[in-house]
Write an enzyme that holds these catalytic residues in place. Structure first.
Site, PDB file in Angstrom:
ATOM      1  N   VAL A   1      -8.522  22.909 -84.841  1.00 31.55           N
ATOM      2  CA  VAL A   1      -7.757  23.880 -83.830  1.00 31.55           C
ATOM      3  C   VAL A   1      -8.805  24.396 -83.092  1.00 31.55           C
ATOM      4  O   VAL A   1      -9.776  24.894 -83.416  1.00 31.55           O
ATOM      5  CB  VAL A   1      -6.829  24.927 -84.659  1.00 31.55           C
TER       6      VAL A   1
ATOM      7  N   SER B   1     -14.617  24.059 -80.694  1.00 32.59           N
ATOM      8  CA  SER B   1     -14.534  25.337 -81.419  1.00 32.59           C
ATOM      9  C   SER B   1     -15.388  26.413 -80.669  1.00 32.59           C
ATOM     10  O   SER B   1     -16.216  26.144 -79.936  1.00 32.59           O
ATOM     11  CB  SER B   1     -15.398  25.173 -82.738  1.00 32.59           C
TER      12      SER B   1
ATOM     13  N   GLN C   1     -14.096  17.147 -85.774  1.00 32.37           N
ATOM     14  CA  GLN C   1     -13.338  16.537 -85.037  1.00 32.37           C
ATOM     15  C   GLN C   1     -14.069  16.217 -83.687  1.00 32.37           C
ATOM     16  O   GLN C   1     -14.370  17.132 -83.095  1.00 32.37           O
ATOM     17  CB  GLN C   1     -12.073  17.274 -84.912  1.00 32.37           C
TER      18      GLN C   1
ATOM     19  N   TYR D   1     -13.625  14.944 -79.844  1.00 30.17           N
ATOM     20  CA  TYR D   1     -12.933  14.434 -78.561  1.00 30.17           C
ATOM     21  C   TYR D   1     -13.745  13.466 -77.761  1.00 30.17           C
ATOM     22  O   TYR D   1     -14.852  13.967 -77.745  1.00 30.17           O
ATOM     23  CB  TYR D   1     -12.474  15.636 -77.796  1.00 30.17           C
TER      24      TYR D   1
ATOM     25  N   THR E   1      -9.914  12.407 -82.514  1.00 31.10           N
ATOM     26  CA  THR E   1      -8.165  12.455 -82.120  1.00 31.10           C
ATOM     27  C   THR E   1      -8.007  11.639 -80.824  1.00 31.10           C
ATOM     28  O   THR E   1      -8.804  11.762 -79.836  1.00 31.10           O
ATOM     29  CB  THR E   1      -8.224  13.804 -81.633  1.00 31.10           C
TER      30      THR E   1
ATOM     31  N   LYS F   1      -6.984  10.660 -85.792  1.00 33.11           N
ATOM     32  CA  LYS F   1      -6.029  11.625 -85.810  1.00 33.11           C
ATOM     33  C   LYS F   1      -5.185  11.419 -84.497  1.00 33.11           C
ATOM     34  O   LYS F   1      -5.530  11.356 -83.477  1.00 33.11           O
ATOM     35  CB  LYS F   1      -6.637  12.965 -85.656  1.00 33.11           C
TER      36      LYS F   1
ATOM     37  N   SER G   1       0.341  12.224 -86.866  1.00 30.13           N
ATOM     38  CA  SER G   1       0.388  13.374 -86.238  1.00 30.13           C
ATOM     39  C   SER G   1       0.855  13.480 -84.972  1.00 30.13           C
ATOM     40  O   SER G   1       0.561  12.209 -84.126  1.00 30.13           O
ATOM     41  CB  SER G   1      -1.049  14.237 -86.112  1.00 30.13           C
TER      42      SER G   1
ATOM     43  N   HIS H   1       0.172  16.028 -82.505  1.00 24.03           N
ATOM     44  CA  HIS H   1      -0.661  17.131 -82.049  1.00 24.03           C
ATOM     45  C   HIS H   1       0.241  18.466 -81.993  1.00 24.03           C
ATOM     46  O   HIS H   1       0.201  19.287 -81.086  1.00 24.03           O
ATOM     47  CB  HIS H   1      -1.003  16.774 -80.740  1.00 24.03           C
TER      48      HIS H   1
ATOM     49  N   ASP I   1       0.210  15.958 -90.184  1.00 26.25           N
ATOM     50  CA  ASP I   1       0.397  17.491 -89.921  1.00 26.25           C
ATOM     51  C   ASP I   1       1.421  17.506 -88.806  1.00 26.25           C
ATOM     52  O   ASP I   1       1.906  16.601 -88.400  1.00 26.25           O
ATOM     53  CB  ASP I   1      -0.995  18.031 -89.135  1.00 26.25           C
TER      54      ASP I   1
END
Ligand code: FNR
Length: 392
Positions: free
Chosen positions: A107, A138, A165, A167, A193, A262, A284, A286, A317
């Site tokens: 997140v 983050s 994670q 991107y 992701t 993900k 997921s 998202h 999730d």
């Protein structure tokens, strides 16, 4: 006194209730018994536009709503008289020990919820032996967050997996730098992701909150000339840089860490990803933030489990809020689940203590659900325990 002499106090940030944002509490407030209780309390502790951003779902919020109703629709059918003397929630996933089958989803920007951001989350996660997936976006760097986790592990003598994670970045060299930094810092897996490369977002970060991992990368500003071009999305840099199969082939060759993908909802894509070297998948959508009207992960899961076979670890999730949700996801074929928004809610309400307590509440519910369903081990959780008309 003239009007010019009147000094009104500077209006501080307001929450969605129109009041000044409340600071995090030093203790758990009365009346918090479940994760949704944290959501209710959190609104007062988060600035209004950040709250709207965290809560938001794409378009009408259909996907967001499905994520919950899909869990609520499933009914449980417990077995009786189970011996719980050796009961355990422990399992091994990708050769790493999970003390219980829940991890913290990646997140972005935990500082939107609390000044200690990811540092507090990492401490809470280690104390509660809960794996933590740190986002590319983050608000403390991946190195600082890992140090916080390692320090907590030394202090409390407990640990859990830390994954990074990723991107996709415009330049592959930037992706590679992030992967190397994660490896050097001691992260134990890369979570790529793939479902948010193209996503609308109008949220502006407040002063002081930045993408700490990307500080050294050149910014990618939007120019007026971008808006004046004939193309809207197709033909734009955003579309041209969207993650694709070539990227998977490339990324797989760049790291020896387990590679987890993900953002998967299709059984066909899932099978192809595993064939191309993905070690695990996260089913997921998202958290309902990207494409409205998608299938919920819990509804997509059984077909994905049949497509990839019993050996590939599957995580899930989206809408997981109760211990019984964790149980239902595992019954349908997940090995573990992730929770997203509740991390920010609990952090905003009571910082590290809040997140540790939120995890304690959920872990208690998972054990309760297993005990009440007659399952002493995760392997006992099967889809035969979900009520289906055919079983009547
Ligand atoms: C996310 N999510 C997300 N996912 C990801 O891979 N990288 C990221 O940086 C983020 N950032 C992010 C920010 C916010 C505010 C939210 C709410 C979500 C998605 C996240 O990992 C997860 O898939 C969902 O949050 C799961 O749904 P629930 O538990 O929030 O319902």
């Amino acid at each position: 006194m003239s009007g010019a002499d009147i000094h009104l106090p500077a209006a501080g940030p307001q929450n969605a209730l129109g009041e000044p944002v409340r600071a995090a509490l030093p203790q758990i407030p009365d009346g918090i018994r479940s994760l949704p209780d944290y959501a209710r309390h959190a609104m007062a502790h988060i600035e209004a536009s950040a709250w709207a951003h965290i809560e938001s779902g794409a378009d009408q919020g259909l996907t967001l709503a499905h994520n919950r109703t899909a869990f609520d629709r499933l009914q449980l059918c417990p077995e009786s008289l189970c011996d719980l003397t050796q009961a355990s929630t422990r399992q091994t996933l990708l050769a790493q020990v999970l003390r219980w089958p829940v991890m913290l989803a990646p997140v972005a920007y935990h500082r939107l919820a609390h000044p200690e951001g990811e540092l507090a989350t990492a401490r809470a996660a280690m104390a509660m032996q809960t794996g933590f997936i740190v986002s590319t976006l983050s608000s403390y760097s991946l190195e600082e967050t890992m140090v916080a986790a390692q320090t907590a592990t030394q202090e409390v003598g407990r640990s859990a997996p830390m994954w990074f994670q990723l991107y996709k970045q415009t330049e592959r060299s930037h992706c590679l730098r992030l992967v190397r930094r994660a490896e050097d810092a001691g992260y134990q897996a890369i979570v790529w992701t793939v479902d948010a490369g193209i996503k609308r977002s109008g949220f502006a970060l407040p002063p002081g909150v930045v993408a700490a991992n990307l500080r050294d990368f050149p910014p990618q500003p939007l120019h007026v000339s971008d808006l004046m071009r004939d193309s809207i999305l197709f033909g734009s840099a955003l579309a041209d840089n969207a993650p694709c199969w070539d990227d998977l082939q490339w990324l797989r060759q760049q790291t020896r860490l387990p590679l987890i993908i993900k953002g998967v909802l299709s059984a066909r894509s899932a099978r192809a990803m595993v064939e191309m070297g993905a070690d695990a998948l996260i089913v997921s959508n998202h958290g309902g933030r990207v494409l409205d009207g998608t299938v919920s992960p819990v509804d997509a899961l059984p077909a994905i489990r049949s497509a990839v076979g019993p050996e590939t670890p599957l995580l899930l999730d989206g809408g997981v809020r109760y211990g019984t949700d964790v149980f239902k996801a595992l019954a349908l074929g997940a090995n573990a689940v992730l929770i997203g928004r509740p991390q920010l809610y609990s952090l905003a309400v009571a910082g590290m203590l809040g997140t540790a307590h939120m995890l304690h509440v959920l872990r208690t519910e998972v054990e309760l659900a297993m005990a009440q369903m007659g399952c002493a081990r995760l392997a006992d959780i099967q889809d035969t325990l979900l009520f289906k008309a055919a079983h009547r």
